[in-house]
Motif scaffolding. Structure first.
Motif, mmCIF file in Angstrom:
data_model
loop_
_atom_site.group_PDB
_atom_site.id
_atom_site.type_symbol
_atom_site.label_atom_id
_atom_site.label_comp_id
_atom_site.label_asym_id
_atom_site.label_seq_id
_atom_site.Cartn_x
_atom_site.Cartn_y
_atom_site.Cartn_z
ATOM 1 N N GLY A 141 -96.864 1.256 -0.404
ATOM 2 C CA GLY A 141 -95.893 1.890 0.493
ATOM 3 C C GLY A 141 -95.013 2.889 -0.233
ATOM 4 N N PHE A 142 -94.556 2.508 -1.434
ATOM 5 C CA PHE A 142 -93.760 3.442 -2.232
ATOM 6 C C PHE A 142 -94.585 4.665 -2.617
ATOM 7 C CE2 PHE A 142 -90.760 -0.098 -3.644
ATOM 8 C CZ PHE A 142 -89.734 0.370 -2.842
ATOM 9 N N GLY A 143 -95.847 4.442 -2.974
ATOM 10 C CA GLY A 143 -96.724 5.554 -3.334
ATOM 11 C C GLY A 143 -96.946 6.498 -2.164
ATOM 12 N N LEU A 144 -97.195 5.944 -0.987
ATOM 13 C CA LEU A 144 -97.378 6.773 0.210
ATOM 14 C C LEU A 144 -96.112 7.540 0.561
ATOM 15 C CD1 LEU A 144 -99.263 7.576 2.523
ATOM 16 C CD2 LEU A 144 -98.402 5.608 3.783
ATOM 17 N N THR A 145 -94.965 6.890 0.427
ATOM 18 C CA THR A 145 -93.696 7.577 0.677
ATOM 19 C C THR A 145 -93.490 8.726 -0.310
ATOM 20 O OG1 THR A 145 -92.737 5.521 1.510
ATOM 21 C CG2 THR A 145 -91.204 7.254 0.881
ATOM 22 N N GLY A 146 -93.825 8.498 -1.563
ATOM 23 C CA GLY A 146 -93.712 9.555 -2.568
ATOM 24 C C GLY A 146 -94.617 10.733 -2.264
ATOM 25 N N VAL A 147 -95.839 10.449 -1.838
ATOM 26 C CA VAL A 147 -96.772 11.531 -1.478
ATOM 27 C C VAL A 147 -96.243 12.319 -0.288
ATOM 28 C CG1 VAL A 147 -99.085 11.987 -0.549
ATOM 29 C CG2 VAL A 147 -98.801 10.430 -2.469
ATOM 30 N N LEU A 148 -95.698 11.636 0.700
ATOM 31 C CA LEU A 148 -95.142 12.325 1.872
ATOM 32 C C LEU A 148 -93.950 13.200 1.495
ATOM 33 C CD1 LEU A 148 -95.359 9.549 4.599
ATOM 34 C CD2 LEU A 148 -96.708 11.639 4.446
ATOM 35 N N PHE A 149 -93.043 12.682 0.672
ATOM 36 C CA PHE A 149 -91.900 13.491 0.238
ATOM 37 C C PHE A 149 -92.348 14.708 -0.558
ATOM 38 C CE2 PHE A 149 -88.876 9.751 0.709
ATOM 39 C CZ PHE A 149 -88.209 10.325 1.771
ATOM 40 N N TYR A 150 -93.358 14.526 -1.410
ATOM 41 C CA TYR A 150 -93.882 15.648 -2.186
ATOM 42 C C TYR A 150 -94.473 16.709 -1.259
ATOM 43 C CZ TYR A 150 -96.886 18.412 -5.174
ATOM 44 O OH TYR A 150 -97.501 19.458 -5.790
ATOM 45 N N ILE A 154 -93.792 17.308 1.925
ATOM 46 C CA ILE A 154 -92.724 17.961 2.695
ATOM 47 C C ILE A 154 -91.941 18.918 1.810
ATOM 48 C CG2 ILE A 154 -90.524 17.538 3.869
ATOM 49 C CD1 ILE A 154 -91.801 14.946 4.957
ATOM 50 N N PHE A 155 -91.573 18.485 0.618
ATOM 51 C CA PHE A 155 -90.830 19.345 -0.308
ATOM 52 C C PHE A 155 -91.655 20.569 -0.672
ATOM 53 C CE2 PHE A 155 -89.662 20.708 -4.587
ATOM 54 C CZ PHE A 155 -88.302 20.909 -4.424
ATOM 55 N N ASN A 156 -92.935 20.370 -0.927
ATOM 56 C CA ASN A 156 -93.810 21.471 -1.312
ATOM 57 C C ASN A 156 -93.964 22.471 -0.168
ATOM 58 O OD1 ASN A 156 -95.444 22.828 -3.090
ATOM 59 N ND2 ASN A 156 -97.287 21.756 -2.474
ATOM 60 N N GLU A 157 -94.023 21.994 1.062
ATOM 61 C CA GLU A 157 -94.179 22.891 2.207
ATOM 62 C C GLU A 157 -92.899 23.660 2.504
ATOM 63 O OE1 GLU A 157 -95.984 24.912 5.216
ATOM 64 O OE2 GLU A 157 -96.960 23.556 3.809
ATOM 65 N N LEU A 158 -91.764 23.011 2.405
ATOM 66 C CA LEU A 158 -90.509 23.656 2.786
ATOM 67 C C LEU A 158 -89.901 24.513 1.686
ATOM 68 C CD1 LEU A 158 -88.761 20.800 4.776
ATOM 69 C CD2 LEU A 158 -89.946 22.799 5.673
ATOM 70 N N PHE A 159 -90.054 24.106 0.447
ATOM 71 C CA PHE A 159 -89.352 24.788 -0.637
ATOM 72 C C PHE A 159 -90.270 25.508 -1.615
ATOM 73 C CE2 PHE A 159 -86.592 21.207 0.620
ATOM 74 C CZ PHE A 159 -85.559 21.954 1.132
ATOM 75 N N SER A 160 -91.545 25.543 -1.342
ATOM 76 C CA SER A 160 -92.480 26.226 -2.228
ATOM 77 C C SER A 160 -92.353 27.731 -2.062
ATOM 78 C CB SER A 160 -93.908 25.800 -1.909
ATOM 79 O OG SER A 160 -94.840 26.579 -2.618
ATOM 80 N N SER A 161 -92.614 28.460 -3.118
ATOM 81 C CA SER A 161 -92.578 29.917 -3.025
ATOM 82 C C SER A 161 -93.806 30.458 -2.311
ATOM 83 C CB SER A 161 -92.482 30.519 -4.428
ATOM 84 O OG SER A 161 -93.647 30.208 -5.171
ATOM 85 N N LYS A 162 -94.788 29.599 -2.046
ATOM 86 C CA LYS A 162 -96.005 30.023 -1.352
ATOM 87 C C LYS A 162 -96.040 29.558 0.098
ATOM 88 C CE LYS A 162 -98.634 30.057 -5.592
ATOM 89 N NZ LYS A 162 -99.736 29.502 -6.351
#
Length: 75
Positions: free
Chosen positions: A16-25, A27-35
């Motif tokens: 569960g912690f691993g899945l939560t970490g993947v989801l946060f990554y 979301i962060f990558n989609e919203l704050f990525s330069s691409k």
């Protein structure tokens, strides 16, 4: 028997912690990525606003609203 049960519960918690970490990554990558699409759109709009050839062709003020969806919202 009890140890196996406890270990399986810990496995579920860690998964569960691993899945939560993947989801946060993701979301962060989609919203704050330069691409991300929003970032690419913002940079290209800024370049168009600062280019004198675009200002001459379109006139001022130049506004960028994005693309409208079927529901009338802009992306």
């Amino acid at each position: 028997k009890e140890t196996t049960k406890t270990a399986s519960y810990w496995g579920i918690v860690i998964a569960g912690f691993g899945l939560t970490g993947v989801l946060f990554y993701a979301i962060f990558n989609e919203l704050f990525s330069s691409k991300s699409p929003n970032s690419v759109y913002g940079r290209s709009l800024e370049r168009c606003l600062n280019d004198p050839r675009v200002k001459d062709a379109l006139g001022e003020p130049i506004k960028g609203f994005g693309e409208e969806t079927r529901r009338g919202r802009r992306r």
